[in-house]
Design a protein around this motif. Structure first.
Motif, short mmCIF file in Angstrom:
data_model
loop_
_atom_site.label_atom_id
_atom_site.label_comp_id
_atom_site.label_asym_id
_atom_site.label_seq_id
_atom_site.Cartn_x
_atom_site.Cartn_y
_atom_site.Cartn_z
N SER A 112 54.15 -11.21 49.69
CA SER A 112 52.98 -10.45 49.26
C SER A 112 53.07 -9.04 49.80
CB SER A 112 51.71 -11.13 49.77
OG SER A 112 50.58 -10.39 49.39
N PHE A 147 47.02 -10.04 48.80
CA PHE A 147 47.85 -10.62 47.74
C PHE A 147 47.76 -9.82 46.45
CE2 PHE A 147 46.60 -14.13 50.54
CZ PHE A 147 47.85 -14.53 50.98
N SER A 148 47.74 -8.49 46.58
CA SER A 148 47.57 -7.65 45.39
C SER A 148 48.86 -7.43 44.62
CB SER A 148 46.96 -6.31 45.79
OG SER A 148 47.85 -5.60 46.61
N GLY A 149 49.98 -7.81 45.18
CA GLY A 149 51.24 -7.62 44.48
C GLY A 149 52.36 -8.33 45.21
N LEU A 150 53.50 -8.43 44.54
CA LEU A 150 54.68 -9.07 45.12
C LEU A 150 55.77 -8.03 45.34
CD1 LEU A 150 54.83 -12.28 42.90
CD2 LEU A 150 54.00 -12.11 45.25
N LYS A 176 61.56 -10.99 38.07
CA LYS A 176 60.78 -12.19 37.73
C LYS A 176 61.55 -13.08 36.77
CE LYS A 176 56.21 -10.11 38.30
NZ LYS A 176 54.98 -9.70 37.60
N ARG A 195 48.56 -19.24 44.79
CA ARG A 195 49.88 -18.79 44.34
C ARG A 195 49.86 -18.32 42.89
NH1 ARG A 195 50.38 -19.92 49.09
NH2 ARG A 195 52.00 -21.14 50.09
N ARG A 196 48.74 -17.77 42.48
CA ARG A 196 48.57 -17.36 41.08
C ARG A 196 49.58 -16.29 40.67
NH1 ARG A 196 44.26 -19.62 39.27
NH2 ARG A 196 43.98 -18.22 37.53
N GLN A 197 50.01 -15.48 41.63
CA GLN A 197 50.97 -14.43 41.29
C GLN A 197 52.34 -15.01 40.94
OE1 GLN A 197 51.10 -10.71 43.02
NE2 GLN A 197 49.12 -10.86 44.01
#
Length: 158
Positions: A13, A18-21, A34, A62-64
């Motif tokens: 994260s 958890f705004s991005g990976l 991805k 774990r939506r991302q």
């Protein structure tokens, strides 16, 4: 021996929200990254042909990672014989702040998952205490218990 390990390119994260990976160098992951991870995961699934697939936290969290988890779930659903699909989740969940998230979670579970494995002891906490739509889950919900170190010897045994 007898266990094949597949190492996917690591992600983390970008922040506590958890705004991005990002990758291990802190660079935001792109669509190519991805796609590569998703293809590797799908190939590992096809090569392994498992009887059971366990996914940690998703769709509760774990939506991302849905970019790779939804194609995996679709592949599982299309496989014959279909492996059992389980999600593994803690007994005490974070409250959902975005409207519709709980409903979406229940919908995904009911359409795709066979078992929700709750890591906890129902004598201590049940999932319905922190997930208000738990009663709408049609998949089996089972509690795995807790793992802890053995208790220290009683004072009289020391």
């Amino acid at each position: 021996p007898g266990v094949k390990s597949v190492i996917l390119p690591p992600v983390t994260s970008s922040d506590e929200g958890f705004s991005g990976l990002v990758d291990l160098q802190g660079k935001p992951i792109d669509d190519d990254f991805k796609k590569r991870r998703s293809e590797m995961l799908l190939q590992a699934f096809r090569d392994c042909r498992p009887d059971i697939v366990m996914i940690e936290a998703f769709p509760f969290g774990r939506r991302q990672m849905r970019f790779e988890l939804m194609p995996l779930i679709e592949a599982i659903d299309a496989t014959s014989p279909r492996p059992l699909l389980a999600t593994s989740v803690r007994d005490i969940l974070q409250e959902r702040v975005k409207p519709g998230r709980n409903e979406e979670t229940v919908d995904l579970i009911n359409r795709h998952f066979d078992v929700v494995m709750v890591h906890g002891d129902p004598a201590f906490a049940t999932i319905d205490k922190t997930f208000p739509l738990a009663g709408a889950i049609t998949a089996e919900v089972t509690y795995t218990g807790l793992v802890a170190a053995p208790p220290p010897p009683a004072a009289s045994e020391r």
